[in-house]
Write an enzyme that holds these catalytic residues in place. Structure first.
Site, PDB file in Angstrom:
ATOM      1  N   SER A 180      78.616  21.756  68.185  1.00 23.00           N
ATOM      2  CA  SER A 180      79.060  22.656  67.126  1.00 23.00           C
ATOM      3  C   SER A 180      80.528  22.399  66.842  1.00 23.00           C
ATOM      4  O   SER A 180      81.303  22.114  67.749  1.00 23.00           O
ATOM      5  CB  SER A 180      78.853  24.100  67.581  1.00 23.00           C
ATOM      6  OG  SER A 180      79.725  24.967  66.893  1.00 23.00           O
TER       7      SER A 180
ATOM      8  N   HIS B 122      49.695  32.769  72.622  1.00 19.52           N
ATOM      9  CA  HIS B 122      50.498  33.792  71.926  1.00 19.52           C
ATOM     10  C   HIS B 122      51.957  33.747  72.385  1.00 19.52           C
ATOM     11  O   HIS B 122      52.652  34.759  72.337  1.00 19.52           O
ATOM     12  CB  HIS B 122      49.940  35.202  72.152  1.00 19.52           C
ATOM     13  CG  HIS B 122      48.465  35.314  71.896  1.00 19.52           C
ATOM     14  ND1 HIS B 122      47.942  35.749  70.689  1.00 19.52           N
ATOM     15  CD2 HIS B 122      47.402  35.024  72.680  1.00 19.52           C
ATOM     16  CE1 HIS B 122      46.619  35.736  70.758  1.00 19.52           C
ATOM     17  NE2 HIS B 122      46.267  35.294  71.954  1.00 19.52           N
TER      18      HIS B 122
ATOM     19  N   SER C  99      61.150   2.642  36.188  1.00 18.40           N
ATOM     20  CA  SER C  99      60.834   2.960  37.582  1.00 18.40           C
ATOM     21  C   SER C  99      61.478   1.971  38.537  1.00 18.40           C
ATOM     22  O   SER C  99      61.268   2.033  39.746  1.00 18.40           O
ATOM     23  CB  SER C  99      59.317   2.987  37.786  1.00 18.40           C
ATOM     24  OG  SER C  99      58.728   1.790  37.309  1.00 18.40           O
TER      25      SER C  99
ATOM     26  N   GLU D 186      64.938  19.796  65.594  1.00 13.78           N
ATOM     27  CA  GLU D 186      64.963  20.663  64.406  1.00 13.78           C
ATOM     28  C   GLU D 186      64.738  19.845  63.137  1.00 13.78           C
ATOM     29  O   GLU D 186      64.083  20.297  62.205  1.00 13.78           O
ATOM     30  CB  GLU D 186      66.288  21.411  64.336  1.00 13.78           C
ATOM     31  CG  GLU D 186      66.432  22.446  65.450  1.00 13.78           C
ATOM     32  CD  GLU D 186      67.857  22.953  65.573  1.00 13.78           C
ATOM     33  OE1 GLU D 186      68.383  23.495  64.593  1.00 13.78           O
ATOM     34  OE2 GLU D 186      68.443  22.793  66.652  1.00 13.78           O
TER      35      GLU D 186
ATOM     36  N   LYS E   3      78.323  24.491  72.723  1.00 15.73           N
ATOM     37  CA  LYS E   3      76.984  24.283  72.156  1.00 15.73           C
ATOM     38  C   LYS E   3      76.455  22.861  72.338  1.00 15.73           C
ATOM     39  O   LYS E   3      77.166  21.884  72.222  1.00 15.73           O
ATOM     40  CB  LYS E   3      76.976  24.605  70.650  1.00 15.73           C
ATOM     41  CG  LYS E   3      77.048  26.073  70.309  1.00 15.73           C
ATOM     42  CD  LYS E   3      75.877  26.892  70.839  1.00 15.73           C
ATOM     43  CE  LYS E   3      74.588  26.628  70.145  1.00 15.73           C
ATOM     44  NZ  LYS E   3      74.359  27.299  68.917  1.00 15.73           N
TER      45      LYS E   3
HETATM   46  N1  ARG Z   1      55.884   1.275  36.380  1.00 12.74           N
HETATM   47  C1  ARG Z   1      54.536   1.568  36.103  1.00 12.74           C
HETATM   48  C2  ARG Z   1      53.927   2.434  37.201  1.00 12.74           C
HETATM   49  O1  ARG Z   1      54.492   2.512  38.213  1.00 12.74           O
HETATM   50  C3  ARG Z   1      53.747   0.304  35.966  1.00 12.74           C
HETATM   51  C4  ARG Z   1      52.508   0.466  35.196  1.00 12.74           C
HETATM   52  C5  ARG Z   1      52.794   0.581  33.771  1.00 12.74           C
HETATM   53  N2  ARG Z   1      51.607   0.627  32.994  1.00 12.74           N
HETATM   54  C6  ARG Z   1      51.602   1.026  31.718  1.00 12.74           C
HETATM   55  N3  ARG Z   1      50.438   1.072  31.152  1.00 12.74           N
HETATM   56  N4  ARG Z   1      52.685   1.347  31.101  1.00 12.74           N
HETATM   57  O2  ARG Z   1      52.911   3.053  37.034  1.00 12.74           O
END
Ligand code: ARG
Length: 457
Positions: free
Chosen positions: A277, A156, A23, A290, A283
């Site tokens: 445009s 409306h 992550s 938008e 335009k």
């Molecule tokens: N990267 C993980 C998350 O965002 C961290 C927590 C990980 N915990 C675990 N038990 N593997 O949730």
């Protein structure tokens, strides 16, 4: 490669699985909250005499160095860093050696990530609140500038009754006021510290959780470790809040898109908030508005996505919860754009009172005409019906109400007298509505001050 787990494994993680599991690409944004959480935790470990004061100092110094590396853009992520927690612990080991390995005693990434995310969001909310206030201020200044402009009020999307332009603008000011209140309300539940909950069952080392809360500026500590590590209600509340804000902005955008069209022409957007445009030289498009309207879809999508992620999860931590961050970041990033853009559009908006005046349909005064008859003693239902007939007549003639001669009015009802014409102006119609919340000048000035008072709190 540093990994915070692996002793019980004999085989390597599949390469694609590693990517899938990581992550770091998005949770790197939590770096500052993660460092703050770790510094507080190092102090709490020393306070509980799990580590020595010297070790705590070493940990804090190392973490301070990492903070500097991040803030100066010098921190280098490693290919193998699974998440921000891993990256910081790896770097800490490089900087201070084996003592780095003591920091995580009694802590889990489960309570760590929940703490980081709350801390990060608390800080973002300060900025978002300010952005809401800025937009309200832009609304206040335009509402003050155009306090005397009367425009068609629409229901409306048909002309209904004359209203002050400032009254219409302020209606958004009040929506934003509620948004600010909702933000304060959700902050109470956000402001709860999960740290010290461990992986699921709590902390066995005598960690002072109140101390941790005070160090990190949390108002309270969580009461149940199993709940604390997997509670994402605060994110759902925040994303719901954001979706409501975006819906307000989207409706404001839609009004302005309509009002700036050739057919209405009530307002003109500044060049700075319009685009052209590539094909049609004439335009000038309201792309700012938008995009505000369009981005509402993604914010609602972020909320819906997280709701779906959480639905049916077994209790406590599941890796699904890692999916909470991208919708959160996306929504915060989106609002950090849409709110200031909306402020800019409003502040630079040009209102065209002559065009508005030329587009006012006299039939918007039909209610006032009925009220006139009511004042002369006719029950409202009858007056309503009778004025309906007069409207029909005016439409047939193609004439405004004030052009119909008194003799004709009197054919509809002997109650009509010459003073009927006094009431047939848009400003008279608007200024009659002086009950609190109405569009009369004194009432609008009153709500303007009322909103300003609340905004100052
Ligand atoms: N990267 C993980 C998350 O965002 C961290 C927590 C990980 N915990 C675990 N038990 N593997 O949730």
């Amino acid at each position: 490669m540093t990994q915070l787990w692996g002793g019980r494994f004999s085989g390597p993680t599949d390469a694609l699985m590693r990517q899938f599991n990581n992550s770091i690409d998005f949770d790197v944004r939590l770096w500052e909250a993660d460092i703050d959480g770790s510094i507080a935790y190092a102090k709490a470990l020393a306070k509980a005499e799990v580590i020595s004061l010297a070790e705590a100092t070493l940990l804090q110094d190392g973490l301070a160095k990492i903070r500097l590396e991040f803030s100066e853009g010098r921190f280098e992520l490693n290919h193998g860093d699974e998440d921000i927690h891993t990256a910081i612990e790896r770097r800490l080991g490089k900087l201070i050696g084996v003592v780095a390995g003591k920091l995580h005693t009694g802590r889990s990434r489960n309570d760590q990530v929940a703490t980081d995310t709350r801390l990060w969001l608390k800080r973002q909310i300060v900025e978002l609140r300010q952005q809401l206030l800025n937009l309200q201020q832009a609304i206040i200044s335009k509402a003050t500038e155009y306090i005397d402009v009367i425009m068609p009020g629409y229901t409306h999307l048909q002309q209904a009754q004359p209203v002050r332009l400032s009254h219409w603008l302020l209606s958004y000011g009040w929506m934003l006021q509620r948004d600010k209140e909702r933000l304060e309300d959700l902050t109470r539940r956000l402001d709860v510290l999960p740290l010290g909950s461990g992986a699921i069952s709590g902390n066995p080392l005598g960690i002072d959780r109140h101390f941790l809360a005070a160090e990190l500026g949390f108002a309270a500590i969580s009461a149940n470790s199993m709940d604390a590590i997997s509670d994402r209600d605060y994110l759902l509340e925040f994303l719901s809040w954001a979706a409501i804000v975006q819906i307000h902005l989207s409706r404001l955008a839609e009004d302005l898109i309509i009002y700036s069209s050739r057919e209405f022409g009530f307002v003109e957007l500044a060049d700075g908030y319009s685009t052209g445009s590539s094909l049609m030289p004439q335009k000038k498009n309201p792309d700012s508005l938008e995009l505000i309207r369009g981005k509402t879809g993604r914010v609602i999508g972020d909320l819906t996505g997280l709701l779906c992620t959480l639905k049916g999860l077994p209790s406590t931590y599941n890796k699904d919860l890692q999916e909470d961050k991208e919708p959160l970041f996306d929504t915060v990033d989106t609002l950090n754009l849409t709110l200031p853009i909306a402020s800019g559009v409003i502040l630079t908006l040009k209102v065209k009172p002559e065009v508005i005046a030329a587009n006012m349909d006299s039939l918007m005064l039909a209610t006032d005409l009925a009220d006139y008859l009511v004042k002369k003693g006719l029950p409202f239902r009858e007056a309503h019906h009778l004025v309906g007939k007069i409207v029909q007549h005016a439409l047939e003639l193609g004439q405004p109400l004030k052009a119909i001669p008194l003799s004709t009015y009197q054919q509809f009802s002997p109650l009509f007298e010459h003073d009927v014409y006094d009431g047939l102006t848009f400003s008279h119609s608007a200024d009659r509505r002086v009950s609190p919340g109405g569009t009369g000048q004194t009432a609008v000035k009153e709500q303007l001050e009322q909103l300003q008072r609340l905004m100052a709190c």
